[in-house]
Design a protein around this motif. Sequence first.
Motif, PDB file in Angstrom:
ATOM      1  N   VAL A   1       0.839  -1.206   0.000  1.00  0.00           N
ATOM      2  CA  VAL A   1       0.000   0.000   0.000  1.00  0.00           C
ATOM      3  C   VAL A   1       0.875   1.258   0.000  1.00  0.00           C
TER       4      VAL A   1
ATOM      5  N   ALA B   1      11.945  -1.251  -5.797  1.00  0.00           N
ATOM      6  CA  ALA B   1      12.170  -1.082  -7.237  1.00  0.00           C
ATOM      7  C   ALA B   1      11.115  -0.146  -7.818  1.00  0.00           C
ATOM      8  N   LYS B   2       9.883  -0.388  -7.403  1.00  0.00           N
ATOM      9  CA  LYS B   2       8.759   0.355  -7.946  1.00  0.00           C
ATOM     10  C   LYS B   2       8.843   1.850  -7.621  1.00  0.00           C
TER      11      LYS B   2
ATOM     12  N   VAL C   1       3.836   5.598  -5.565  1.00  0.00           N
ATOM     13  CA  VAL C   1       3.928   5.613  -7.030  1.00  0.00           C
ATOM     14  C   VAL C   1       2.781   6.413  -7.649  1.00  0.00           C
ATOM     15  N   ARG C   2       1.583   6.257  -7.115  1.00  0.00           N
ATOM     16  CA  ARG C   2       0.461   7.043  -7.648  1.00  0.00           C
ATOM     17  C   ARG C   2       0.695   8.538  -7.426  1.00  0.00           C
TER      18      ARG C   2
ATOM     19  N   ARG D   1      12.703   8.190 -10.273  1.00  0.00           N
ATOM     20  CA  ARG D   1      13.710   8.470 -11.297  1.00  0.00           C
ATOM     21  C   ARG D   1      13.057   8.905 -12.614  1.00  0.00           C
ATOM     22  N   HIS D   2      11.977   8.257 -12.997  1.00  0.00           N
ATOM     23  CA  HIS D   2      11.295   8.629 -14.236  1.00  0.00           C
ATOM     24  C   HIS D   2      10.690  10.034 -14.126  1.00  0.00           C
TER      25      HIS D   2
ATOM     26  N   GLU E   1      13.543  12.512 -14.425  1.00  0.00           N
ATOM     27  CA  GLU E   1      14.006  12.601 -15.823  1.00  0.00           C
ATOM     28  C   GLU E   1      13.171  13.590 -16.623  1.00  0.00           C
TER      29      GLU E   1
ATOM     30  N   ALA F   1      11.526   3.620  -6.469  1.00  0.00           N
ATOM     31  CA  ALA F   1      12.748   4.248  -6.984  1.00  0.00           C
ATOM     32  C   ALA F   1      12.604   4.512  -8.482  1.00  0.00           C
ATOM     33  N   ALA F   2      12.003   3.564  -9.194  1.00  0.00           N
ATOM     34  CA  ALA F   2      11.803   3.736 -10.636  1.00  0.00           C
ATOM     35  C   ALA F   2      10.874   4.912 -10.906  1.00  0.00           C
ATOM     36  N   ALA F   3       9.789   4.998 -10.146  1.00  0.00           N
ATOM     37  CA  ALA F   3       8.822   6.083 -10.361  1.00  0.00           C
ATOM     38  C   ALA F   3       9.489   7.437 -10.143  1.00  0.00           C
TER      39      ALA F   3
ATOM     40  N   GLU G   1       3.353   9.677  -9.902  1.00  0.00           N
ATOM     41  CA  GLU G   1       2.801   9.742 -11.262  1.00  0.00           C
ATOM     42  C   GLU G   1       1.871  10.953 -11.414  1.00  0.00           C
TER      43      GLU G   1
ATOM     44  N   GLU H   1       2.379   1.558  -3.447  1.00  0.00           N
ATOM     45  CA  GLU H   1       1.387   1.962  -4.447  1.00  0.00           C
ATOM     46  C   GLU H   1       0.986   3.429  -4.265  1.00  0.00           C
TER      47      GLU H   1
ATOM     48  N   GLN I   1       8.624  -3.123  -3.795  1.00  0.00           N
ATOM     49  CA  GLN I   1       8.214  -1.717  -3.684  1.00  0.00           C
ATOM     50  C   GLN I   1       9.428  -0.790  -3.747  1.00  0.00           C
TER      51      GLN I   1
END
Lengths: 257, 253
Positions: free
Chosen positions: B111, B152-153, B117-118, B159-160, B163, B155-157, B121, B114, B150
Amino acid sequence: MEAYERLMTARDAKRPNIDFYINELFDDFIELHGDRLYKDDKAIVAGIGIFHDIPVTVIGHRKGKDTQENIECNFGMASPEGYRKAVRLMKQAEKFNRPVITFVDTPGAYPGVEAESNGQSNAIAESIACMSNLKVPVISIITGEGSSGGAIALAVADKVWMLENAVYSILSPEGFASIMWKDASRAKEACDIMKITAQELYDFGIIDGVIRENKKFIVTLDGMLYEEIKNLKKKKLEVLVKERYMKFRKMDGLYNE
Amino acid sequence: MLISDVFERKKRHLRNLEKARKKVNEKKNNHLTAYERIAALCDEGRFRETDKELTSKNPINFPDYDEKREELTKKCHMNDAIVTGIGRIDHKKVAIGVFDTRFFMGSMGTVVGERIVRLVERAKKDELPLIIFSASGGARMQEGLFSLMQMAKTAAAVRHFQEKGGLFISCLTNPTTGGVSASFASLGDIIIAEPKALICFAGPRVIRQTIGQELPEGFQRAEFLLEHGMIDAIVDKSDMRDVIIKILRMHEA
């Protein structure tokens, strides 16, 4: 086989290690050292080699095969320098458009005074972020023990495969038992609760494939790698990165039933 | 709106802010709850919580996990360890996430991952600055490998998002450890910590066990990290809003 037996198998010193995979799968391997900042961490081996006809970058944990090597390699527990070396060589791979293949086998990132002082958290975070955005195909194989942040730091890939007897966990079962029950000796019990085996994780959709450990497994792995790299190389780079992002994005455990 | 109304509103806002800040000062050495932190940070009444409805599905079927979560939900009036939403700080619209250690030590499971990340985004889509106050024991053990994912999820969000030009201010409060400090929290464009906050990958107890000796005084505290080049600045709880306002102003497009 029960989870605990698999854990013991995964940790077996006689199990194929990074040097075995490098010898069997890649030609003309050249090891590349150092993070260009501080030092060379022997817990992580990295370099370039030829896979079939394709130049690739190979990165993995090295535990060492005897006591002296174990100590040199810190039993595969990498320090920030190791992850920074990995990041350096992943960026190099991106520059020269080489696929990256990682081999994960670690009891975890090193919990030590020097490692903390030099930014273990930062090094792992940067490695994860770098992999998530790398504009070349990335494949990770959990070959033995994939434990904690030290493992995920090298396992943010387009495809993540596990050997049949490998384990992949949030923390070593001993560490888990120590946190949950203040009793590290209850590791066996922890193994059953934690869901650490390849098959369980495949069923959760967290990993993409399980490699059976029969006599011909290295031939199987070679074939799988060749097929997958060929597939991934066909994709547009933006699509590749987007799909990798979405793959981890969906691991929410919320809508999986 | 009449001018007098504006003044009245402004006065009321300052009064309330003063109250929230007083509370912050009183609790200097204690944890703020996520909502107290948000009250002290945002303009009065200008925070809208998002994704509140998400609850854990107990992905690895961990024994007694559902019951414990239910108990904590009743006690803390929150259903997981982070509150996320869109707020205004000095009229500037921002995406905010704040951890709360009362809920499973602020640990990150599905949770928390998520919601972050939301939030990221949303910040990316609407071009908002992103501010996350971390306070966490790390990855949530009760959700097994899903918790590791989570890292990975998130950190990726982040970083993107970065960028694309997004600003991420990562605020580390006591404690920020393990899977949280080793993922998105260490990726801030600007990383601010609170005085004396414990910030580390492996906790002092684990390290002590590994090396079998006592640890140096102040080891893994915010001041130690500043000295070793791992964070940008140390800021008191009571000055946090002002410093964030300054940073936000310098990043206005």
